[in-house]
Enzyme design. Structure first.
Site, short mmCIF file in Angstrom:
data_model
loop_
_atom_site.label_atom_id
_atom_site.label_comp_id
_atom_site.label_asym_id
_atom_site.label_seq_id
_atom_site.Cartn_x
_atom_site.Cartn_y
_atom_site.Cartn_z
N SER A 1 8.33 4.03 -0.04
CA SER A 1 7.22 3.19 -0.78
C SER A 1 7.18 3.57 -2.26
O SER A 1 7.16 2.68 -2.94
CB SER A 1 5.80 4.13 -0.34
OG SER A 1 4.81 3.33 -0.70
N SER B 1 0.83 -1.15 0.04
CA SER B 1 -0.02 0.07 -0.08
C SER B 1 1.03 1.26 -0.13
O SER B 1 1.84 1.25 0.79
CB SER B 1 -0.83 0.03 1.32
OG SER B 1 -1.92 0.97 1.05
N GLU B 2 0.59 2.30 -1.03
CA GLU B 2 1.68 3.20 -1.41
C GLU B 2 1.87 4.25 -0.15
O GLU B 2 2.66 4.89 0.06
CB GLU B 2 1.33 4.05 -2.56
CG GLU B 2 -0.11 4.80 -2.59
CD GLU B 2 -0.91 4.09 -3.49
OE1 GLU B 2 -0.98 2.52 -3.32
OE2 GLU B 2 -2.02 4.29 -3.90
N ASN B 3 0.99 4.11 1.18
CA ASN B 3 1.15 4.88 2.11
C ASN B 3 1.99 4.34 3.12
O ASN B 3 2.40 4.99 4.19
CB ASN B 3 -0.24 5.30 2.72
CG ASN B 3 -0.80 3.94 3.36
OD1 ASN B 3 -0.98 3.07 2.64
ND2 ASN B 3 -1.46 3.98 4.62
#
Lengths: 233, 217
Positions: free
Chosen positions: B87, B45-47
């Site tokens: 990320s 998840s890019e967060n």
């Protein structure tokens, strides 16, 4: 040891004024500097340029500054979930610069690391690249993106010590580490402020050199934006 | 014709053992529900999460553990947290094996538009531009036509682009298609859908092989 501790948000934000550029850590409402935002609302500084991945919701996070019309320009990657934001943007009251999320993170990191600009493939061939220098490396096209320049960075960590060392928790880490040290003054607020020596140096995520002032936040609401659960059958 | 879960089920078959996968918001998120349990896959998840698990049990939600859709989640054994710059190092550096995302329009040359409708909707691109500019393996999950019935598979995108020439494969409620050198190539039909129906719903050039099998779900 160089002590970075200040008593509270009021002291930590000394020097902020109208028309400044601020960075805010956080993703959605997770890991946002709640106490710094509350103090900016109290101070009423305006015409601000705010660099933050998101713009909060109507009544929390940066939405509180939007409500008071304190923000002139917002630099973000995603600004959904905020009606007041949308209204101000469509009416032209608020200037918005949408930036790919990885580019936004790297523009902070570049500022932190003393790199004036970098090439990224993100946004090539789109309106994000309009007017920007592009260049080919190994057959692929890249866009030149400059580092941000900001007056204050407001970051939030889980634990910190008097020396300004920071440890984050979970995905509340997000943009906070890359903004620490990326502005002229970095203000860190923490849930738990400990004496020097209380944190294991092996576990520090951000060394105190990147932090100018640190204080313990008074109260964290830590609002959940999308509460999703499995129900026990 | 497939529903959203059907699209997700078909895409799940593209997820291979040992893959690191980034799922976009919407139909892509559903793909996680259909990945075979005899293979090892980690969701990014890019967060700042690798090794995402299911939603938490009621009462165990943690505001400090969310996904890119700002939903409360859990993590699985072997998971890690990291900052936003790292990320996107995973994403731009092509360490993520498969990216699945939604789209408003896809063009026959692989261009994609999914972040803005001028004058109507401006939510922002989030991480989509970084993802499509870097990923080698991008699958688009979307309905074949929009709510007004117009094709979303076009000769050229009409909306502001998210990325150029990047989409390789598209799974819709009607078909599985590939982006070839001369337009879309029809690979599979959804159950009960004819080649003629797919042709009628596709505005871009469509190459139809002699044999177009029905999807094996």
């Amino acid at each position: 040891m160089i002590v970075k501790t200040v008593a509270n948000a009021r002291e930590a934000l000394k020097g902020v004024s109208d028309s400044m550029t601020f960075m805010f850590g956080g993703f959605g409402l997770s890991g946002i500097p709640e106490n710094a935002i509350a103090e900016l609302v109290r101070l009423g500084v305006k015409d601000l340029t705010c660099i933050s991945n998101n713009a909060g919701v109507d009544d929390f996070g940066l939405g509180l500054l939007l409500q008071q019309r304190q923000i002139r320009k917002m630099i973000s990657s995603y600004v959904g979930e905020n009606d007041e934001f949308e209204r101000q943007m469509l009416s032209g009251e608020l200037e918005v610069e949408l930036t790919p999320q990885g580019t936004l993170a790297e523009k902070c990191r570049a500022a932190q690391a003393g790199i004036p600009a970098f090439y990224t493939p993100a946004g090539y061939g789109t309106e994000v690249a309009a007017g920007k220098e592009t260049r080919e490396y190994n057959g692929k096209m890249y866009v030149l993106e400059p580092a941000y320049e900001a007056d204050f960075a407001f970051v939030k960590a889980w634990k910190g010590d008097e020396a300004g060392n920071l440890i984050f928790k979970g995905s509340a880490r997000n943009f906070n580490p890359v903004m620490a040290g990326a502005a002229k003054v970095t203000v860190a607020e923490v849930e738990e402020l400990l004496p020097a020596g209380a944190l294991d140096p092996n576990q520090i995520h951000i060394p105190g050199i990147f932090v100018k002032r640190i204080f313990q936040g008074e109260l964290y609401e830590k609002r959940i934006e999308q509460r999703t659960v499995r129900t026990r059958s | 014709m497939l529903d959203k879960n059907g699209i997700a089920r078909r895409i799940a078959r593209e997820v291979k053992d040992g893959y690191y996968v980034n799922l976009g918001i919407g139909i892509p998120t559903l793909v996680a529900n259909f990945v075979r349990d005899d293979i090892e896959v980690e969701f990014q998840s890019e967060n700042g999460v690798l090794g995402m698990g299911p939603f938490p049990w009621e009462g165990e939600e943690d505001p400090d553990i969310i996904n890119a859709g700002k939903q409360t989640i859990t993590t699985l054994p072997g998971a890690s947290f990291f900052d936003s710059s790292m990320s996107f190092a995973m994403i731009r550096g092509q360490h993520v094996d498969l990216t699945i995302l939604g789209a408003m329009e896809v063009a026959e040359n692989g261009d994609i538009a999914n972040w803005k409708i001028p004058g109507k909707m401006v939510k922002g691109m989030g991480g989509a531009m970084d993802l499509v500019a870097s990923a080698e393996n991008i699958i688009v999950a979307m309905m074949h036509t929009n709510k007004a019935g117009a094709s979303k598979l076009l000769e050229r995108c009409t909306l502001p682009l998210t990325g150029v020439g990047c989409v390789k494969k598209i799974v819709t409620n009607l078909a599985v298609l590939e982006v070839g050198p001369e337009g879309f190539i029809l690979l599979e039909r959804a159950p009960g859908v004819s080649v003629a129906e797919i042709k009628a719903a596709t505005a871009g050039r469509l190459h139809i092989p002699d044999e177009v099998p029905e999807m094996d779900l």
